[in-house]
Design a protein around this motif. Structure first.
Motif, short mmCIF file in Angstrom:
data_model
loop_
_atom_site.label_atom_id
_atom_site.label_comp_id
_atom_site.label_asym_id
_atom_site.label_seq_id
_atom_site.Cartn_x
_atom_site.Cartn_y
_atom_site.Cartn_z
N UNK A 1 0.83 -1.21 0.07
CA UNK A 1 0.00 0.14 0.15
C UNK A 1 0.77 1.14 -0.07
N UNK A 2 2.06 1.09 -0.64
CA UNK A 2 2.84 2.47 -0.62
C UNK A 2 3.43 2.94 0.83
N UNK A 3 3.54 1.95 1.64
CA UNK A 3 4.16 2.19 2.79
C UNK A 3 5.60 3.07 2.75
N UNK A 4 5.34 4.01 3.70
CA UNK A 4 6.86 4.60 3.96
C UNK A 4 7.06 4.73 5.36
N UNK A 5 8.20 4.96 5.72
CA UNK A 5 8.53 5.12 7.21
C UNK A 5 9.56 6.25 7.17
N UNK A 6 9.43 7.17 7.94
CA UNK A 6 10.41 8.32 8.01
C UNK A 6 10.74 8.52 9.51
N UNK A 7 11.90 8.80 9.95
CA UNK A 7 12.16 8.78 11.23
C UNK A 7 13.01 10.23 11.30
N UNK A 8 12.74 10.77 12.70
CA UNK A 8 13.34 12.14 12.82
C UNK A 8 13.87 12.13 14.33
N UNK A 9 14.83 13.11 14.66
CA UNK A 9 15.16 13.27 15.90
C UNK A 9 15.21 14.66 16.44
N UNK A 10 14.49 14.89 17.43
CA UNK A 10 14.21 16.19 18.18
C UNK A 10 15.32 16.70 19.02
N UNK A 11 15.16 18.00 19.31
CA UNK A 11 16.17 18.81 19.88
C UNK A 11 16.57 18.05 21.24
N UNK A 12 15.43 17.56 22.06
CA UNK A 12 15.63 17.14 23.34
C UNK A 12 16.36 15.82 23.23
N UNK A 13 16.68 15.03 22.17
CA UNK A 13 17.54 13.95 22.14
C UNK A 13 18.89 14.23 22.26
N UNK B 1 24.19 14.97 8.87
CA UNK B 1 22.80 15.16 8.22
C UNK B 1 22.63 15.23 7.09
N UNK B 2 23.81 15.31 6.18
CA UNK B 2 23.93 15.53 4.66
C UNK B 2 23.00 14.66 4.08
N UNK C 1 -3.27 27.18 16.09
CA UNK C 1 -2.15 26.21 16.27
C UNK C 1 -2.05 25.72 17.53
N UNK C 2 -2.29 24.27 17.52
CA UNK C 2 -2.58 23.42 18.66
C UNK C 2 -1.09 22.67 19.32
N UNK C 3 -0.35 22.39 18.40
CA UNK C 3 0.88 21.65 18.77
C UNK C 3 2.04 22.05 17.78
N UNK C 4 3.12 21.78 18.09
CA UNK C 4 4.48 22.21 17.35
C UNK C 4 5.49 21.28 17.59
N UNK C 5 6.30 21.05 16.55
CA UNK C 5 7.43 20.09 16.91
C UNK C 5 8.52 20.21 15.67
N UNK C 6 9.75 20.04 16.02
CA UNK C 6 10.81 19.93 14.88
C UNK C 6 11.63 18.76 15.26
N UNK C 7 12.15 18.21 14.10
CA UNK C 7 12.94 17.14 14.01
C UNK C 7 13.92 17.16 12.81
N UNK C 8 15.11 16.59 13.16
CA UNK C 8 16.13 16.45 12.05
C UNK C 8 15.98 15.15 11.44
N UNK C 9 15.79 14.85 10.20
CA UNK C 9 15.63 13.50 9.69
C UNK C 9 16.92 13.27 9.01
N UNK C 10 17.60 12.03 9.53
CA UNK C 10 18.74 11.76 8.87
C UNK C 10 18.67 11.22 7.47
N UNK C 11 19.75 11.29 6.78
CA UNK C 11 19.66 10.54 5.47
C UNK C 11 19.25 8.97 5.48
#
Length: 404
Positions: free
Chosen positions: A111-123, A247-248, A378-388
């Motif tokens: 079904x076209x599944x993709x999984x994408x991971x990211x790291x938040x500042x607090x990690x 992160x490149x 705007x009820x929620x907010x987040x930022x993540x760095x998604x590695x290669x």
């Protein structure tokens, strides 16, 4: 909508130009498999320079989850990321993760599944300054909590996170099964902080996809970056070697849960809605034009004033005026009703960019005077760095960070 109003519609130029769909948005179906779910016999390739799920043509369903890391063991965290990567390879290929698979996706296509991971500042460092995993020195300068914007009404319990996983698929059961599998593999290392289900993609990430509509009824994402825009992606989406070495090939992810005040919006006549957005409701054309992809002429005049009002969403968020761009792949949501019986519905905004400060933050600040702001929260907010991406069969999510 770059903030769908505050930024949700951001880089594209209108709630309608930012988030949307060519067919009317439909309510979410139950999280069960269905004979009407679009089958995707060919899996999305997992291995690659970039993680799948960023420029991949946007699928129809989303299950997004943010995690808190509950262990202080660097070794346990690394082992979990490696096991997650191995599981993701199998899940995206339409396979079960092992003999103890929970089973609800057996017999279903990928079904076209993709999984994408990211790291938040607090990690990298907790709010009280603890460097749990010896990562503080490797935290990118651009990976910081987003500033508070005018009108924000953020709920800390559904904001932030040490890690995130974005699961997209054309069958909701496939996406939910994938998240469930990773949660199970992470027991003792992570726990779920918050989740969001989404339906009806609100942006097109490929030129082959028609522009969708958001829950305000407008086409959204007309000016969105597309997978085929190679040079623009290098400029605005992918992190380069000269930015952060580990992160490149990755990207920064910003999420915002933007509630739309549907009942208030529905009381506004269509011509006034169009003035708020800056586009026609039916065709999605810039005001003063006839077709969706006609040039956006900010100098055009209609009557005694500009054809596109200077406080409209399109005027303030369009790349021409905002000076930047992002790749958006948000989703609509309807999460029941509040205590007064009003729909808790809107846009789960997702945007990828090379630098949040010159991407989302720049556009969101530009939207402070947006006429759309009175119809959204705007009820929620987040930022993540998604590695290669995982570049070969032995690679795993985050290896470039932890083995740098």
């Amino acid at each position: 909508m770059a903030g769908l109003g505050t930024a949700g519609v951001l880089a594209s130029g209108a709630v309608g130009g930012v988030v949307g769909r060519t067919t009317a948005a439909r309510p979410p179906s139950p999280v069960v498999s269905s004979s009407t779910a679009r089958e995707s016999p060919t899996p999305v390739e997992f291995t690659g320079t970039h993680q799948a799920g960023i420029v991949t043509p946007a699928q129809d369903r989303l299950h997004f989850v943010a995690f808190d890391v509950v262990t202080d063991s660097r070794e346990a965290l690394v082992a979990m990321l490696a096991s997650w990567t191995a599981a993701a390879r199998r899940l995206t290929a339409g396979e079960i993760v092992g003999p103890d698979d929970s089973g609800e996706a057996q017999g279903l296509p990928p079904s076209g599944l993709t999984l994408t991971v990211g790291f938040g500042p607090t990690l990298f460092m907790t709010g009280d300054g603890v460097d749990r995993f010896e990562l503080a020195a490797r935290r990118p300068k651009s990976l910081v909590e987003l500033p508070v914007f005018p009108g924000d009404a953020l709920d800390p319990s559904i904001s932030g996170g040490d890690l995130c996983v974005q699961a997209c698929a054309n069958d909701p059961q496939v996406a939910v099964h994938a998240v469930r599998s990773l949660v199970r593999l992470g027991v003792g290392v992570v726990r779920v902080r918050w989740t969001q289900l989404g339906f009806g993609r609100t942006s097109s990430t490929s030129t082959a996809q028609a522009t969708p509509r958001n829950l305000l009824g407008f086409k959204d994402g007309t000016a969105n970056l597309k997978a085929e825009n190679g040079s623009a992606l290098e400029q605005f989406v992918w992190v380069g070697e000269d930015d952060v070495a580990w992160l490149a090939g990755g990207s920064y992810l910003v999420t915002r849960r933007i509630r739309m005040l549907i009942e208030d919006w529905d009381q506004v006549p269509a011509p006034h809605q169009e003035a708020v957005i800056g586009r026609t409701k039916t065709a999605g054309a810039p005001l003063g034009q006839r077709k969706e992809f006609d040039p956006t002429d900010f100098g055009a005049v209609r009557g005694d004033g500009p054809a596109i009002p200077h406080n409209s969403h399109v005027f303030l968020s369009h790349p021409t005026n905002s000076g930047t761009a992002m790749l958006r792949r948000g989703y609509s949501f309807v999460d029941g009703t509040d205590d007064s019986g009003r729909l808790d519905a809107g846009l789960f905004f997702i945007a990828y960019q090379r630098n949040p400060d010159t991407g989302f933050v720049q556009v969101q600040r530009n939207l402070a005077a947006d006429a759309l702001n009175r119809f959204i929260q705007h009820r929620s907010s987040a930022v993540f760095a998604c590695p290669p991406g995982a570049r070969d069969a032995d690679d795993w999510w985050g290896r470039t960070l932890f083995e740098a």
